[in-house]
Design an enzyme around this catalytic site. Sequence first.
Site, PDB file in Angstrom:
ATOM      1  N   PRO A   2       0.827  -1.212   0.000  1.00  0.00           N
ATOM      2  CA  PRO A   2       0.000   0.000   0.000  1.00  0.00           C
ATOM      3  C   PRO A   2       0.865   1.267   0.000  1.00  0.00           C
ATOM      4  O   PRO A   2       1.868   1.341   0.693  1.00  0.00           O
ATOM      5  CB  PRO A   2      -0.794  -0.104   1.304  1.00  0.00           C
ATOM      6  CG  PRO A   2      -0.700  -1.531   1.708  1.00  0.00           C
ATOM      7  CD  PRO A   2       0.592  -2.037   1.178  1.00  0.00           C
ATOM      8  N   GLU A   3       0.482   2.226  -0.824  1.00  0.00           N
ATOM      9  CA  GLU A   3       1.171   3.518  -0.889  1.00  0.00           C
ATOM     10  C   GLU A   3       0.159   4.599  -0.494  1.00  0.00           C
ATOM     11  O   GLU A   3      -0.948   4.290  -0.065  1.00  0.00           O
ATOM     12  CB  GLU A   3       1.734   3.736  -2.299  1.00  0.00           C
ATOM     13  CG  GLU A   3       2.693   2.616  -2.729  1.00  0.00           C
ATOM     14  CD  GLU A   3       3.217   2.782  -4.155  1.00  0.00           C
ATOM     15  OE1 GLU A   3       3.379   3.932  -4.602  1.00  0.00           O
ATOM     16  OE2 GLU A   3       3.443   1.760  -4.817  1.00  0.00           O
TER      17      GLU A   3
END
Length: 279
Positions: A2-3
């Site tokens: 996840p960013e």
Amino acid sequence: MPELPEVETIRRELAGVICGKRVDAADVHGLRSVRRHGDPADFCSGLIGRRALYVRRRGKYILVVLDAGNVLVLHLGMSGQLRWVSSSAVQPSRHTHVVVSFDSGEQLRFADPRTFGEAFVATSPTSDEKVDALAHLGFDALEAKVNSETLAEMLSVRRTSLKPLLMNQRFVAGLGNIYSDEVLFAAKLRYDRRANSLSTDEVRRLRRAITRVLRQAVAHGGSTLADAQYKDLYGRAGGFQYYHQVYGREGEACKRCQTRISRVRTQGRSSFMCERCQG
Ligand SMILES: [Zn+2]
């Protein structure tokens, strides 16, 4: 992994359900997830009895600000997922390492098969923006106050290539492998351009591309790749993967010029790019 867009999607969802609710209980099943605390009881006592006030984000970290100055800090690492469920929902999965129960009869569950993620409680920070453990983070990629002039100064003293610099959380917080490739394509810049070689116009393009790509990705609820490692607070996939211009599109036609997208391996990492559009 996840960013920023995935973490921001979860932050917004969490802000919609958690505020005003009080922690009744906290259970730790995986010690590695709360490794910053010598004793998991320490983590739990920092939460129990506290009410959630609001939810912030710094880069890829979620900060649930509680009353009495405590902050629950969450990082999803490679494979972490947060779920908001009723306490009576099916038993947590084998990889659920932390369960926080609220007075509303709901739970926040943190599952993380690869255990690179973490949860910790910061006590009495001077302000929620200044959790000591996050002091190393650079500016948030969606933070407006770093304009292209400021960014130009920051880049002018860096001799490294652009992509690793964009992924360096100490330089700018929030970008990882997917969004650095998408940002560089949008800015028409190669991954291996020296940071201090950019013209004024190129820095402007880069600053605009960071904001535009991240905002679009947030609007689509982030990217869920084939590995399905990212799901939102309710287990739903994001939709921005259908809008990727280069990431994961090796051999496919560039949507701008029809050239085949290439994949370059550097330092054990793949970068996707259009050799013709990016210079
Ligand atoms: Zn192209």
